[in-house]
Design an enzyme around this catalytic site. Structure first.
Site, short mmCIF file in Angstrom:
data_model
loop_
_atom_site.label_atom_id
_atom_site.label_comp_id
_atom_site.label_asym_id
_atom_site.label_seq_id
_atom_site.Cartn_x
_atom_site.Cartn_y
_atom_site.Cartn_z
N LYS A 1 0.84 -1.21 0.00
CA LYS A 1 0.00 0.00 0.00
C LYS A 1 0.87 1.26 0.00
O LYS A 1 0.59 2.21 -0.73
CB LYS A 1 -0.93 0.02 1.23
CG LYS A 1 -1.90 -1.16 1.28
CD LYS A 1 -2.90 -1.02 2.42
CE LYS A 1 -2.31 -1.10 3.81
NZ LYS A 1 -1.71 -2.41 4.16
N ARG B 1 -9.85 0.59 8.72
CA ARG B 1 -9.47 -0.78 9.06
C ARG B 1 -10.58 -1.52 9.80
O ARG B 1 -10.40 -2.68 10.16
CB ARG B 1 -8.22 -0.77 9.94
CG ARG B 1 -6.92 -1.06 9.18
CD ARG B 1 -5.82 -0.87 10.19
NE ARG B 1 -4.59 -1.55 9.93
CZ ARG B 1 -3.51 -0.98 9.41
NH1 ARG B 1 -3.54 0.25 8.97
NH2 ARG B 1 -2.39 -1.66 9.31
N ARG C 1 11.36 -6.30 5.13
CA ARG C 1 11.26 -4.86 5.41
C ARG C 1 11.82 -4.55 6.80
O ARG C 1 12.44 -3.51 7.01
CB ARG C 1 9.79 -4.42 5.32
CG ARG C 1 9.60 -2.92 5.44
CD ARG C 1 8.18 -2.53 5.14
NE ARG C 1 7.29 -2.76 6.26
CZ ARG C 1 5.97 -2.53 6.24
NH1 ARG C 1 5.39 -2.10 5.14
NH2 ARG C 1 5.22 -2.76 7.30
N ARG D 1 11.05 -0.68 12.14
CA ARG D 1 9.72 -0.78 12.77
C ARG D 1 9.68 -1.98 13.69
O ARG D 1 9.96 -3.11 13.28
CB ARG D 1 8.65 -0.92 11.68
CG ARG D 1 8.26 0.40 11.09
CD ARG D 1 7.22 0.25 10.01
NE ARG D 1 5.99 -0.42 10.44
CZ ARG D 1 4.88 -0.42 9.74
NH1 ARG D 1 4.83 0.22 8.57
NH2 ARG D 1 3.81 -1.06 10.16
N ARG E 1 -0.56 -9.44 12.90
CA ARG E 1 -1.19 -8.35 12.13
C ARG E 1 -2.05 -8.91 11.00
O ARG E 1 -3.10 -8.36 10.68
CB ARG E 1 -0.13 -7.40 11.60
CG ARG E 1 0.48 -6.54 12.72
CD ARG E 1 1.81 -5.96 12.35
NE ARG E 1 1.74 -4.99 11.28
CZ ARG E 1 2.76 -4.69 10.49
NH1 ARG E 1 3.93 -5.30 10.63
NH2 ARG E 1 2.63 -3.78 9.56
#
Ligand code: AMP
Length: 190
Positions: A14, A89, A128, A134, A145
């Site tokens: 996204k 969400r 990532r 993160r 998640r």
């Protein structure tokens, strides 16, 4: 206005595709994840409250996120439109968004839902995590998640399908190929 929801599970691409859409259509970018991380970095009360949810891979409560969107829309109400990235969400967030947009006579134009299988998502998120810094890009939190997405977020697709705004796009392959698929759905530049 061209208001696009870029939808999909964590790791679907996204953020990457938002950047390309913004460059092409000159849209504003509203990413609740980015807004929350900025609050966390500034150690605001909101950021500190959100941190425990984000670190564990759960959703931040609807009232917090909707309040943030209300402020953001008040700042970005002019211009050709916005990309909503990582929001809504939950169905409650989708309903609140419709209501907030209607206050200025606006609406969501369409939802682009990036389709990527869970194994590929985990691979992407762990990769990532090597560079993102993160704390939620670990394998364990990525799995959580994705579960949260399946349970709490995926019903949002149906909410927009009922309004004939839902468009599924294959999110696997070269970044530019995926972008071309998205542009075929969005249509002519505004
Ligand atoms: P993201 O950057 O979109 O992957 O979001 C990172 C984390 O921020 C999520 O796992 C949630 O904890 C939180 N978050 C971001 N957007 C929302 C939202 N719309 N509703 C609830 N929590 C959110």
């Amino acid at each position: 206005m061209l208001n696009i929801i870029l939808f999909g599970p964590p790791g679907a691409g996204k953020g990457t595709q938002s950047e390309k859409l913004i460059a092409k259509y000159h849209l504003c970018h509203i990413s609740t994840g980015d807004l929350l991380r900025s609050e966390m970095a500034k150690k605001t009360e909101l950021g500190l409250a959100a941190k425990k949810y984000m670190d564990s891979g759960s959703l931040v409560p609807d009232d917090v996120v909707i309040g943030m969107i209300r402020n953001k829309l008040a700042q970005d109400s002019s211009g050709p439109g916005c990309i909503f990235d990582g929001f809504p969400r939950t169905v409650a967030q989708a309903e609140a968004l419709d209501e907030l947009l209607s206050e200025t006579g606006n609406t969501i134009t369409l939802m682009i839902a990036l389709q990527v299988e869970a194994d590929e998502l985990i691979k992407r998120l762990v990769k990532r995590g090597e560079t993102s810094g993160r704390s939620d890009d670990t394998e364990e939190t990525a799995r959580k998640r994705i579960e949260v997405y399946d349970r709490e977020t995926s019903p949002v697709a149906n909410y927009y399908a009922k309004q004939d705004k839902y468009h599924a796009v294959d999110g696997v392959g070269e970044v530019n190929d995926i972008f071309n698929r998205i542009c075929q759905v969005v249509g002519v530049p505004v």
